[in-house]
Design an enzyme around this catalytic site. Structure first.
Site, PDB file in Angstrom:
ATOM      1  N   THR A   8       0.905  -1.150   0.097  1.00 15.87           N
ATOM      2  CA  THR A   8       0.140   0.066  -0.139  1.00 15.87           C
ATOM      3  C   THR A   8       0.980   1.269   0.040  1.00 15.87           C
ATOM      4  O   THR A   8       2.069   1.234   0.491  1.00 15.87           O
ATOM      5  CB  THR A   8      -1.009   0.043   1.249  1.00 15.87           C
ATOM      6  OG1 THR A   8      -0.228   0.021   2.263  1.00 15.87           O
ATOM      7  CG2 THR A   8      -1.841  -1.026   1.235  1.00 15.87           C
ATOM      8  N   SER A   9       0.267   2.412  -0.514  1.00 14.29           N
ATOM      9  CA  SER A   9       1.140   3.562  -0.700  1.00 14.29           C
ATOM     10  C   SER A   9       1.387   4.154   0.857  1.00 14.29           C
ATOM     11  O   SER A   9       2.374   4.830   0.906  1.00 14.29           O
ATOM     12  CB  SER A   9       0.557   4.677  -1.505  1.00 14.29           C
ATOM     13  OG  SER A   9       0.523   4.072  -2.795  1.00 14.29           O
ATOM     14  N   THR A  10       0.467   4.196   1.556  1.00 18.92           N
ATOM     15  CA  THR A  10       0.621   4.813   2.870  1.00 18.92           C
ATOM     16  C   THR A  10       0.370   4.017   4.118  1.00 18.92           C
ATOM     17  O   THR A  10      -0.417   2.898   4.004  1.00 18.92           O
ATOM     18  CB  THR A  10      -0.557   6.183   3.079  1.00 18.92           C
ATOM     19  OG1 THR A  10      -1.604   5.657   2.890  1.00 18.92           O
ATOM     20  CG2 THR A  10      -0.233   7.004   1.696  1.00 18.92           C
TER      21      THR A  10
END
Length: 182
Positions: A8-10
């Site tokens: 996931t990006s964050t």
């Protein structure tokens, strides 16, 4: 051996990471690497997973955009996998590169995914431009500048700038910028 990779990006996207983990476990992956980082940043988990793979293994991801940031990057990853005689499965597409049709579909879908991303970024830029024109867009909050006093204090104590950046969770560039203003 099936080897999974989830990203996931964050850090806030815990549900997304959990969903990927569940899908990879349901696909019977024996080993799974996970990370929460932007696709453009350094991805230690992906590097480790790619290094771990051996001939005959298959790398499994839930979605194509969790693996590669562009068609070029996807091509580099696929070339690396092919050089090791490793396949790739993308669960949400039912894609399997261990056959010719899967390889063809991967290239086509990779191009479509890149097109979608570029369109999304274009819409985002247009929205930001409009919000700025209306005086509604202020940009992101300057997080590093909020830690300027801590940065200076740690530097004054003799801590190396790289360590200061790591400890405070900001970039080295920000540390040097703050140090230069002193």
């Amino acid at each position: 051996m099936l080897v999974g990779y989830a990203r996931t990006s964050t850090l806030e996207q815990k549900a997304g990471l959990e969903a990927q983990r569940a899908a990879l476990e349901a696909a019977h992956c024996e080993r799974v690497w996970e990370e929460q980082t932007s696709s453009v940043g350094h991805r230690t988990g992906l590097s480790e997973a790619l290094s771990y793979l051996r001939e005959g293994d298959v790398l499994v991801v839930t979605k194509l955009d969790r693996l590669a940031r562009s068609v070029r990057h996807l091509g580099e990853i696929v070339d690396h996998l092919e050089s090791k005689s490793v396949g790739l499965k993308v669960l949400d597409l039912g894609l399997d590169t261990t056959n010719a049709t899967g390889k063809l579909m991967l290239n086509v879908l990779g191009s479509v995914a890149q097109f979608e991303r570029e369109m999304m970024l274009e819409r985002q830029r247009e929205g930001i431009r409009k919000a700025k024109a209306e005086g509604k867009y202020k940009g992101r909050k300057p997080t590093a500048q909020a830690k300027a006093a801590e940065v200076r204090s740690l530097i004054d104590e003799g801590m190396p700038k790289r360590s200061v950046a790591h400890r405070l969770g900001i970039s080295e560039r920000s540390v040097y910028r703050i140090a230069g203003k002193a």
